[in-house]
Design an enzyme around this catalytic site. Structure first.
Site, short mmCIF file in Angstrom:
data_model
loop_
_atom_site.label_atom_id
_atom_site.label_comp_id
_atom_site.label_asym_id
_atom_site.label_seq_id
_atom_site.Cartn_x
_atom_site.Cartn_y
_atom_site.Cartn_z
N THR A 39 0.82 -1.21 0.00
CA THR A 39 0.00 0.00 0.00
C THR A 39 0.86 1.26 0.00
O THR A 39 1.82 1.37 0.76
CB THR A 39 -0.92 0.03 1.24
OG1 THR A 39 -1.69 -1.17 1.27
CG2 THR A 39 -1.86 1.23 1.21
N SER A 84 2.35 -7.33 1.51
CA SER A 84 1.29 -6.58 2.16
C SER A 84 0.02 -6.59 1.30
O SER A 84 -0.52 -7.66 1.03
CB SER A 84 1.76 -5.16 2.48
OG SER A 84 0.88 -4.51 3.37
N GLN A 85 -0.48 -5.42 0.88
CA GLN A 85 -1.66 -5.43 0.01
C GLN A 85 -1.37 -6.23 -1.26
O GLN A 85 -2.26 -6.89 -1.80
CB GLN A 85 -2.10 -4.01 -0.36
CG GLN A 85 -3.39 -3.98 -1.17
CD GLN A 85 -3.87 -2.58 -1.56
OE1 GLN A 85 -4.73 -2.42 -2.41
NE2 GLN A 85 -3.31 -1.55 -0.94
N ASP A 109 3.85 -7.79 13.65
CA ASP A 109 3.37 -7.09 12.45
C ASP A 109 1.94 -6.59 12.68
O ASP A 109 1.04 -7.39 12.96
CB ASP A 109 3.41 -8.06 11.26
CG ASP A 109 3.10 -7.40 9.93
OD1 ASP A 109 2.23 -6.50 9.89
OD2 ASP A 109 3.71 -7.79 8.92
N HIS A 129 6.76 -5.31 9.83
CA HIS A 129 6.05 -5.45 8.55
C HIS A 129 6.96 -5.08 7.38
O HIS A 129 6.84 -5.64 6.30
CB HIS A 129 4.81 -4.57 8.55
CG HIS A 129 3.97 -4.71 7.32
ND1 HIS A 129 3.25 -5.85 7.03
CD2 HIS A 129 3.74 -3.85 6.29
CE1 HIS A 129 2.60 -5.69 5.89
NE2 HIS A 129 2.88 -4.49 5.41
#
Length: 263
Positions: free
Chosen positions: A35, A106-107, A191, A203
Site C-alpha cells: 500500500t 502486504s496489500q 506485524d 512489517h
C-alpha cells in the site's frame, strides 16, 4: 497465385509463432507492491531480485494496480485481483511454456492470495473461485506472500511466529488446496497488518529477514517443476519452444495445400 499466397502466409504464421515462443523466458516473476508504494515492485523487489539473479534469463514484471489505502483500500484490492488475473493470463498466452513465480507484499500479498485462492474478501471480492486462468494455474511454480493481511493461523504454508490473524484474515478452516504446496507466507507476531501487532518495522522487514529463505523455497519448487508431472493438477513444460503438435498443425496444413495444388 492465391493458393501460393495462402501457403506462404501459413508458413510465415508458423515461423512467427515459433520465433515468439523461442524468445520467451524459462521463468517469469510477477511482483505486487504494498500500500502507497510507488509503481513498481515496492518491498517485493528484494525477493523478485533474488529470484531473478539466481535464474539466468529470468524476467520480471510488476502488477499494475492502485495500491491505495484509506477508504479506497477495498477498491484497490478489487482492481489488484483483476490485474493479477489479467497480467498473468496475458503472459501465459504469449509464453505458455514459461514457469511463473508470484511475489506479493502486504496489500500486494492480499491481491495475489485472492487471485489464486479466491474470496470472499469483505467488499473486495465476492466469489470463492480463483480468478487466474487454468493455463496460469498449471505453470505457476511458487507463490511468496509477505505480511499478508489475509493471514490466519494454522495454515500449512505459514512461516513466522504470528498466531493472530491479519486485519482481513481468512475465516477459520480456510484452505487453498490447489496451491498450498507451492505457497510460502511470512508473518511475525509484531506485524500490525498481518497479525495485529504493534511494530511497523516488522512489517517492513520481511525481505531482509526471510529473503534468502524465500529464495530457497522458490528454487526448490523450480527444481521440482522440472520433473514431468501427469496427475492432472500440475503440468510442467521446461521448453520455451512451441509444442510439436501446435507447430505441426501448420506444417500439415501447408503440406495438404501443396498436395491439393498439385492435383
Amino acid at each position: 497465385m492465391r493458393l501460393n499466397t495462402i501457403i506462404l502466409s501459413a508458413v510465415a504464421t508458423a515461423s512467427s509463432i515459433n520465433t515468439r515462443q523461442q524468445n520467451c523466458p524459462e521463468i517469469h516473476i510477477f511482483g505486487a507492491r504494498e500500500t502507497t508504494a510507488l509503481p513498481g515492485f515496492g518491498s517485493a523487489s528484494t525477493v523478485v531480485n533474488l529470484v531473478q539473479q539466481a535464474n539466468k534469463g529470468a524476467t520480471s514484471e510488476s502488477i499494475i494496480y492502485p495500491a491505495a489505502g484509506g477508504n479506497v483500500y477495498s477498491a484497490s484490492v478489487t482492481a489488484g485481483v483483476t490485474a493479477v488475473a489479467n497480467q498473468t493470463n496475458t503472459f501465459n498466452k504469449m509464453c505458455p511454456g514459461s514457469k511463473i513465480i508470484m511475489v506479493g507484499y502486504s496489500q500486494g500479498a492480499q491481491i495475489v492470495d485472492d487471485a489464486f485462492c479466491g474470496g470472499p474478501d469483505r467488499v473486495s471480492l465476492n466469489t470463492t473461485k480463483a480468478s487466474i486462468s487454468s493455463g496460469v494455474s498449471k505453470m505457476v511454480a511458487a507463490i511468496i506472500l509477505m505480511g499478508n493481511p489475509r493471514h490466519v493461523d494454522g495454515l500449512p504454508f505459514n512461516v513466522g511466529n504470528a498466531t493472530a490473524g491479519g486485519f482481513a484474515a481468512r475465516p477459520a478452516g480456510f484452505k487453498c488446496p490447489a496451491f498450498e504446496n507451492i505457497i510460502q507466507a511470512y508473518c511475525d507476531a509484531e506485524d500490525p497488518f498481518c497479525a495485529k501487532g504493534n511494530k511497523t518495522a516488522t512489517h517492513q522487514g520481511y525481505g531482509r529477514e526471510y529473503g534468502q529463505a524465500a529464495l530457497q523455497f522458490v528454487q526448490s519448487k523450480l527444481e521440482g517443476s522440472n520433473e514431468n508431472v501427469s496427475n492432472g493438477t500440475n503440468v510442467i513444460t521446461t521448453s520455451t519452444a512451441p509444442s510439436p503438435g501446435f507447430h505441426g498443425g501448420y506444417i500439415w496444413t501447408v503440406l495438404a495445400l501443396v498436395a491439393i495444388f498439385h492435383l
